[in-house]
Design an enzyme around this catalytic site. Structure first.
Site, mmCIF file in Angstrom:
data_model
loop_
_atom_site.group_PDB
_atom_site.id
_atom_site.type_symbol
_atom_site.label_atom_id
_atom_site.label_comp_id
_atom_site.label_asym_id
_atom_site.label_seq_id
_atom_site.Cartn_x
_atom_site.Cartn_y
_atom_site.Cartn_z
ATOM 1 N N GLU A 42 0.864 -1.191 0.000
ATOM 2 C CA GLU A 42 0.000 0.000 0.000
ATOM 3 C C GLU A 42 0.891 1.228 0.000
ATOM 4 O O GLU A 42 1.595 1.499 0.976
ATOM 5 C CB GLU A 42 -0.902 -0.004 1.244
ATOM 6 C CG GLU A 42 -1.753 1.261 1.336
ATOM 7 C CD GLU A 42 -2.518 1.379 2.653
ATOM 8 O OE1 GLU A 42 -2.809 0.341 3.282
ATOM 9 O OE2 GLU A 42 -2.792 2.512 3.065
ATOM 10 N N ARG A 46 0.520 10.359 0.556
ATOM 11 C CA ARG A 46 0.813 11.403 1.541
ATOM 12 C C ARG A 46 2.023 12.214 1.156
ATOM 13 O O ARG A 46 2.426 13.107 1.887
ATOM 14 C CB ARG A 46 1.095 10.772 2.910
ATOM 15 C CG ARG A 46 -0.082 10.054 3.463
ATOM 16 C CD ARG A 46 0.206 9.539 4.842
ATOM 17 N NE ARG A 46 -0.688 8.459 5.126
ATOM 18 C CZ ARG A 46 -0.654 7.715 6.199
ATOM 19 N NH1 ARG A 46 0.274 7.935 7.124
ATOM 20 N NH2 ARG A 46 -1.504 6.740 6.375
ATOM 21 N N LYS A 130 -11.220 -2.365 6.096
ATOM 22 C CA LYS A 130 -10.075 -1.977 6.919
ATOM 23 C C LYS A 130 -10.621 -1.467 8.252
ATOM 24 O O LYS A 130 -11.595 -0.703 8.275
ATOM 25 C CB LYS A 130 -9.300 -0.883 6.182
ATOM 26 C CG LYS A 130 -8.269 -0.155 7.026
ATOM 27 C CD LYS A 130 -7.352 0.667 6.150
ATOM 28 C CE LYS A 130 -6.772 1.846 6.914
ATOM 29 N NZ LYS A 130 -5.617 2.455 6.230
#
Ligand code: 3PG
Length: 211
Positions: A42, A46, A130
């Site tokens: 993943e 950011r 998640k």
């Protein structure tokens, strides 16, 4: 072939959550993680280097299943798909993101941490979720409690998962895998210490798979 979210969650016990500051680190970092046995990655949106990193890893690391994380709006989702992301991870869930992922036909691992959010997604056909931020939102006891009324759900707890508590999460019947950043810490990435990252990945991979 497009994998389902469930299939992706079953490929490895741990999904590394990667924050990549320099695009040139992307491929060696991905190789270290995949060589250690963690092939589901993943890459979080950011940093300015995130989309380029997804592109580079997709090109150069064919064994990796490349996901985009920290997707907080539809623009992020489409940018990631254009870069080559094969699945999408979100910290929380919005209707717009769910709609866009369904329309695009891309596997989505949507973030939740309450029964109501989980039920809303279940109504839309999502049973792989998640659980974020896992430790802060109640950790193992919360997931155990959710397993009572909602046993059909499978979770990937992320946020505060560590080598010390990962096995407790993975021992739960409703946890398929966990997510975490500990095998790709910023200092090791900055130092280019791929051998140590591979060792940490192998340790994480040895936590064992789930069906
Ligand atoms: C994050 O938000 O960065 C991910 O959930 C990973 O969290 P962690 O750094 O606690 O593993």
């Amino acid at each position: 072939m497009t994998l389902t979210t469930q299939e992706i969650m079953q490929l490895a016990p741990v999904i590394p959550v990667m924050v990549i500051d320099r695009a040139e680190d992307a491929v060696p970092l991905a190789n270290a993680l995949v060589n250690g046995g963690l092939k589901v990655l993943e890459i979080t949106l950011r940093t300015a280097a995130a989309l380029e990193s997804i592109r580079l890893i997709k090109e150069a690391v064919p064994d990796a299943v490349v996901g985009a994380g920290t997707i907080i709006n539809v623009g992020n989702l489409f940018d990631s798909l254009q870069a080559g992301a094969e699945f999408i991870v979100t910290p929380g869930t919005t209707t717009a993101i769910v709609d866009a992922s369904v329309e695009a036909g891309v596997p989505l691992l949507p973030g939740v941490n309450t029964p109501s959010e989980a039920m809303t997604l279940l109504e839309r056909g999502f049973d792989c979720l998640k659980f974020f931020p896992a430790e802060a939102a109640g950790g193992v006891p919360m997931l155990k409690a959710m397993g009572g009324p909602l046993p059909q759900l499978r979770f990937c707890p992320t946020g505060g998962v560590t080598p010390a508590n990962a096995a407790s999460y993975l021992s739960l019947p409703n946890v398929s895998c966990v997510g975490g950043s500990w095998m790709a810490p910023a200092d090791l990435v900055r130092a280019g210490n791929w051998a140590e990252i591979e060792r940490l990945a192998a340790e994480a991979a040895s936590l064992g798979g789930k069906s």
